[in-house]
Design a protein around this motif. Structure first.
Motif, short mmCIF file in Angstrom:
data_model
loop_
_atom_site.label_atom_id
_atom_site.label_comp_id
_atom_site.label_asym_id
_atom_site.label_seq_id
_atom_site.Cartn_x
_atom_site.Cartn_y
_atom_site.Cartn_z
N ILE A 195 0.85 -1.19 0.00
CA ILE A 195 0.00 0.00 0.00
C ILE A 195 0.88 1.24 0.00
CG2 ILE A 195 -1.91 -1.15 1.18
CD1 ILE A 195 -1.11 0.30 3.73
N SER A 196 0.31 2.36 -0.45
CA SER A 196 1.06 3.61 -0.53
C SER A 196 1.19 4.24 0.85
CB SER A 196 0.36 4.58 -1.47
OG SER A 196 -0.92 4.95 -0.94
N LEU A 197 2.11 5.20 0.97
CA LEU A 197 2.32 5.87 2.25
C LEU A 197 1.06 6.61 2.73
CD1 LEU A 197 4.25 6.56 4.54
CD2 LEU A 197 5.07 8.51 3.18
N PRO A 198 0.34 7.36 1.85
CA PRO A 198 -0.89 8.02 2.32
C PRO A 198 -1.92 7.03 2.86
CG PRO A 198 -0.19 8.97 0.23
CD PRO A 198 0.67 7.76 0.46
N ILE A 199 -2.06 5.87 2.19
CA ILE A 199 -3.01 4.86 2.67
C ILE A 199 -2.53 4.31 4.02
CG2 ILE A 199 -4.05 2.62 2.21
CD1 ILE A 199 -5.16 4.78 0.46
N LEU A 200 -1.22 4.15 4.18
CA LEU A 200 -0.68 3.67 5.45
C LEU A 200 -0.97 4.66 6.57
CD1 LEU A 200 1.03 1.67 7.12
CD2 LEU A 200 3.03 3.04 6.50
N ILE A 201 -0.80 5.95 6.28
CA ILE A 201 -1.07 6.98 7.28
C ILE A 201 -2.55 6.94 7.69
CG2 ILE A 201 -1.16 9.46 7.72
CD1 ILE A 201 1.29 9.73 5.85
N ALA A 202 -3.43 6.80 6.70
CA ALA A 202 -4.86 6.69 7.00
C ALA A 202 -5.15 5.45 7.83
CB ALA A 202 -5.67 6.66 5.70
N SER A 203 -4.48 4.34 7.51
CA SER A 203 -4.69 3.09 8.23
C SER A 203 -4.22 3.19 9.68
CB SER A 203 -3.95 1.95 7.52
OG SER A 203 -4.39 1.79 6.19
N VAL A 204 -3.05 3.80 9.88
CA VAL A 204 -2.53 3.96 11.24
C VAL A 204 -3.44 4.88 12.06
CG1 VAL A 204 -0.62 4.89 12.61
CG2 VAL A 204 -0.14 3.49 10.60
N ALA A 205 -3.89 5.97 11.44
CA ALA A 205 -4.80 6.89 12.14
C ALA A 205 -6.08 6.17 12.55
CB ALA A 205 -5.12 8.09 11.25
N GLY A 206 -6.59 5.31 11.65
CA GLY A 206 -7.79 4.54 11.96
C GLY A 206 -7.57 3.56 13.09
N ALA A 207 -6.40 2.90 13.09
CA ALA A 207 -6.08 1.95 14.15
C ALA A 207 -5.96 2.64 15.51
CB ALA A 207 -4.79 1.21 13.82
N VAL A 208 -5.35 3.82 15.52
CA VAL A 208 -5.23 4.59 16.76
C VAL A 208 -6.62 4.96 17.27
CG1 VAL A 208 -4.42 6.75 17.78
CG2 VAL A 208 -2.92 5.46 16.25
N LEU A 209 -7.49 5.42 16.38
CA LEU A 209 -8.85 5.77 16.77
C LEU A 209 -9.60 4.57 17.34
CD1 LEU A 209 -11.33 7.67 16.83
CD2 LEU A 209 -11.77 7.01 14.44
N LEU A 210 -9.48 3.43 16.66
CA LEU A 210 -10.16 2.21 17.12
C LEU A 210 -9.72 1.84 18.53
CD1 LEU A 210 -11.75 -0.45 16.81
CD2 LEU A 210 -9.75 -1.39 15.62
N ASN A 211 -8.45 1.79 18.76
CA ASN A 211 -7.95 1.34 20.06
C ASN A 211 -8.15 2.39 21.15
OD1 ASN A 211 -6.67 -1.43 19.61
ND2 ASN A 211 -5.85 -0.25 17.91
N PHE A 212 -8.21 3.67 20.78
CA PHE A 212 -8.55 4.70 21.75
C PHE A 212 -9.99 4.52 22.22
CE2 PHE A 212 -10.26 8.90 22.82
CZ PHE A 212 -9.35 9.30 23.81
N ILE A 213 -10.88 4.21 21.28
CA ILE A 213 -12.28 3.97 21.63
C ILE A 213 -12.40 2.80 22.59
CG2 ILE A 213 -14.52 3.19 20.72
CD1 ILE A 213 -13.84 4.76 18.15
N ILE A 214 -11.67 1.72 22.30
CA ILE A 214 -11.73 0.53 23.16
C ILE A 214 -11.12 0.82 24.53
CG2 ILE A 214 -10.90 -1.84 23.45
CD1 ILE A 214 -11.02 -2.12 20.39
#
Length: 207
Positions: A177-196
């Motif tokens: 995957i491209s770097l922008p997609i990776l950044i979006a993916s990491v941001a999403g993972a941080v949001l998910l685990n913050f919620i949990i």
């Protein structure tokens, strides 16, 4: 002798079997729909689902098949450490997500989905689905089982452990995957685990 009033009588916070079934169906529909959003936008996620997406993207294996197979080795740990009820609910949840995730595409197709929007909304929905499962003593297997066990045993927050694992999976996905997609993916993972981490606390919820 004083008679206990409704306010002083202990409340039964256990979920009924009907409530558990209803919750598992709702949670797995939400989770599988969030997976659809991530797949349509090419965004990755972490944990066992992230590994399943990795296999799906690179080897064209249906996500549901990969996700179900990857979870099989974890049921023994689940049974030994978390009990048969937790294991049965988790097995059912994994099976439902595996099934629903490959069925949504028959009814909806999203032609254009901005990756950062998909990562944010998809992981928000994913977090809600996880919380429903956790509060009904179930999980999606894999890292969830290990994280919940460590939280139950040692008080280590499930969300923080999952975040570490998720980041490792996402970094490995840079191979396709491209770097922008990776950044979006990491941001999403941080949001998910913050919620949990913020909402799944044994000192606030006992059912």
């Amino acid at each position: 002798m004083t008679t206990p009033t409704a306010a002083t009588q202990p409340l039964d916070t256990r979920h009924s079997a009907q409530e558990d079934v209803f919750a598992l169906v709702i949670a797995t529909i939400l989770i599988s729909f969030s997976v659809l959003m991530l797949r349509q936008s090419g965004v990755m996620t972490g944990g066992t689902a992230g590994i399943a997406l990795f296999i799906h993207y690179n080897f064209a294996v249906p996500f549901g098949v990969a996700f179900f197979a990857l979870n099989l080795p974890f049921y023994y740990l689940s049974f030994r450490r978390m009990g048969w009820q937790f294991t049965l609910k988790t097995f059912c949840a994994v099976g439902l997500v595996s099934f629903f995730s490959d069925q949504h595409g028959l009814f909806i197709h999203i032609d254009q989905l901005q990756p950062f929007y998909a990562a944010a909304l998809g992981n928000l929905i994913l977090g809600v689905g996880f919380l429903i499962l956790f509060r009904h003593k179930a999980s999606l297997g894999g890292v969830n089982i290990l994280a919940l066990y460590l939280q139950e045993k040692y008080g280590f927050k499930a969300g923080w452990l999952q975040m570490g694992v998720d980041v490792c999976v996402l970094i490995a996905s840079l191979t396709f995957i491209s770097l922008p997609i990776l950044i979006a993916s990491v941001a999403g993972a941080v949001l998910l685990n913050f919620i949990i981490a913020q909402n799944h606390r044994t000192d606030r919820y006992s059912a």
